[in-house]
Design a protein around this motif. Structure first.
Motif, short mmCIF file in Angstrom:
data_model
loop_
_atom_site.label_atom_id
_atom_site.label_comp_id
_atom_site.label_asym_id
_atom_site.label_seq_id
_atom_site.Cartn_x
_atom_site.Cartn_y
_atom_site.Cartn_z
N ILE A 155 1.75 4.41 7.52
CA ILE A 155 1.14 3.30 6.76
C ILE A 155 1.75 1.96 7.14
O ILE A 155 1.06 0.95 7.23
N THR A 169 1.83 8.87 -5.83
CA THR A 169 1.31 10.21 -5.59
C THR A 169 2.39 11.11 -5.01
O THR A 169 2.54 12.26 -5.42
N MET A 205 4.53 9.56 6.37
CA MET A 205 3.52 8.69 5.75
C MET A 205 3.96 7.23 5.82
O MET A 205 3.16 6.33 6.04
N SER A 233 0.82 -1.20 0.00
CA SER A 233 0.00 0.00 0.00
C SER A 233 0.86 1.27 0.00
O SER A 233 0.48 2.28 -0.57
N GLU A 256 -8.75 4.87 8.33
CA GLU A 256 -7.33 5.06 8.06
C GLU A 256 -6.46 5.06 9.33
O GLU A 256 -5.25 5.08 9.25
N LEU A 304 0.92 4.75 -2.66
CA LEU A 304 0.96 6.14 -2.20
C LEU A 304 2.20 6.85 -2.74
O LEU A 304 2.17 8.04 -3.05
#
Lengths: 110, 238
Positions: free
Chosen positions: B78, B60, B74, B53, B204, B57
């Protein structure tokens, strides 16, 4: 070129942080000393809790009150539980339930 | 010492992950390709980062020119769950010699799950089996990404929904674990806490608190769950 450097830096940071996270328990308990009893105990009992959390993690974005109300996910997950309790063949379970889910979201609940 | 047999056994264990990893890897490769990156980037990321995952990301983050600190935060957010996986593998992994670092690096959700359910027959080399499982899964992911970056736009059949294979894998392993009585309280703990934190914190943010509190509760229940005679009585009951 600056852009390539920035790309490499971001990838490097993602890689280093990820391996650090994976390594934390080994950095703490991986030395020559005996593994503490508490960690041994967790090694025995924690995986079942982790797997339950991971299963919910995969299903976390179901929209129960919107769209298709999570019907395809719930049916496919139910199929996994039934099929795996019955046949106990993980390949069969993963393959059939995924096929079933793909057919549902591509053709039925579009 | 039965190397071939060990490798063959390991390969059989990885088949449930294979299709999912190849197709999700392809999806990643294609996404990065569409963001304007050469396929070698997809290859390099899957080889060095190897985290599902997060990699999606990353597409992006990279194309948006995200800051370094933000990218680090991040990643921690994550992939924080990975901290918990090693706890049950410390004893096994540290006996693995020069493969030890690679085993830690390659500890993804799926590899962890497969390693948890695999019971290596006594006549096979356990270290060889665990290493081969980790390596094969990594190969599927890297090859999928490479294929996606190179030729993903030529895949004409609709692969939407193939990510359910990972959900199916985790749920099926849960069903297997449930058959063993000792796993029922831990599994219920994980389930109940996930639901509570999912409702409280949203989709999330629920995973880290769920795992942390699971560890805490299981440690508190140690005198009940982990008493030496508990497992023996259960063995007898079966």
């Amino acid at each position: 070129m600056n852009n390539v450097g920035h790309t490499i830096l971001i990838i490097g940071i993602a890689a280093v942080c990820t391996i650090f996270l994976r390594a934390v328990p080994f950095l703490i308990f991986g030395g020559k000393r005996a593994v503490p009893e508490g960690i041994r105990y967790l090694g025995n009992y924690l995986p079942a809790a982790i797997m339950a959390v991971l299963a919910i993690y995969c299903l976390r974005n179901i929209q129960l009150f919107r769209g298709n109300h999570g019907v395809p996910e719930l049916i496919a997950t139910g199929l996994v539980i039934l099929l795996h309790s019955w046949k106990k063949n993980i390949l069969l379970t993963v393959f059939l339930s995924t096929m079933c889910y793909m057919i549902m979201i591509q053709f039925i609940f579009t | 010492m039965k190397k071939g047999e060990s490798i063959r056994f390991a390969f059989q264990q990885t088949i449930p992950v294979m299709l999912g990893y190849i197709f999700l890897g392809m999806a990643f490769g294609l996404m990065l390709h569409n963001a304007g990156y050469h396929f070698l980037w997809a290859f390099a990321i899957s080889l060095c980062v190897y985290a599902g995952s997060l990699q999606f990301l990353l597409v992006t983050l990279l194309s948006g020119g995200a800051g370094l600190l933000y990218s680090a935060m991040m990643t921690f957010f994550i992939n924080g769950r990975h901290i918990f996986y090693g706890l049950s593998l410390v004893e096994k992994y540290r006996k693995m010699g020069k493969r030890y670092p690679y085993m830690i690096f390659s500890l993804t959700d799926e590899t962890y799950s497969i390693l948890c359910r695999t019971k290596v027959p006594a006549d096979l080399n356990e270290n060889q089996v665990m290493f081969t499982i980790s390596l094969l899964n990594h190969c599927y992911w890297v090859l999928g990404s490479l294929a996606g970056g190179l030729a993903g736009q030529f895949v004409t059949f609709d692969t939407r929904g193939i990510d359910f294979s990972m959900t199916a894998l985790f749920v099926a392993i849960m069903v297997e674990q449930w058959q063993e009585k000792k796993n029922r309280i831990p599994a219920m703990t994980g389930l109940v806490l996930s639901f509570i934190f999912l409702i409280l914190l949203g989709s999330e943010r629920f995973i880290l608190p769920s795992l942390t509190v699971s560890v805490f509760i299981l440690l508190c229940a140690r005198s009940y769950l982990g008493r030496p005679d508990a497992e023996i009585t259960e063995e007898r009951q079966r």
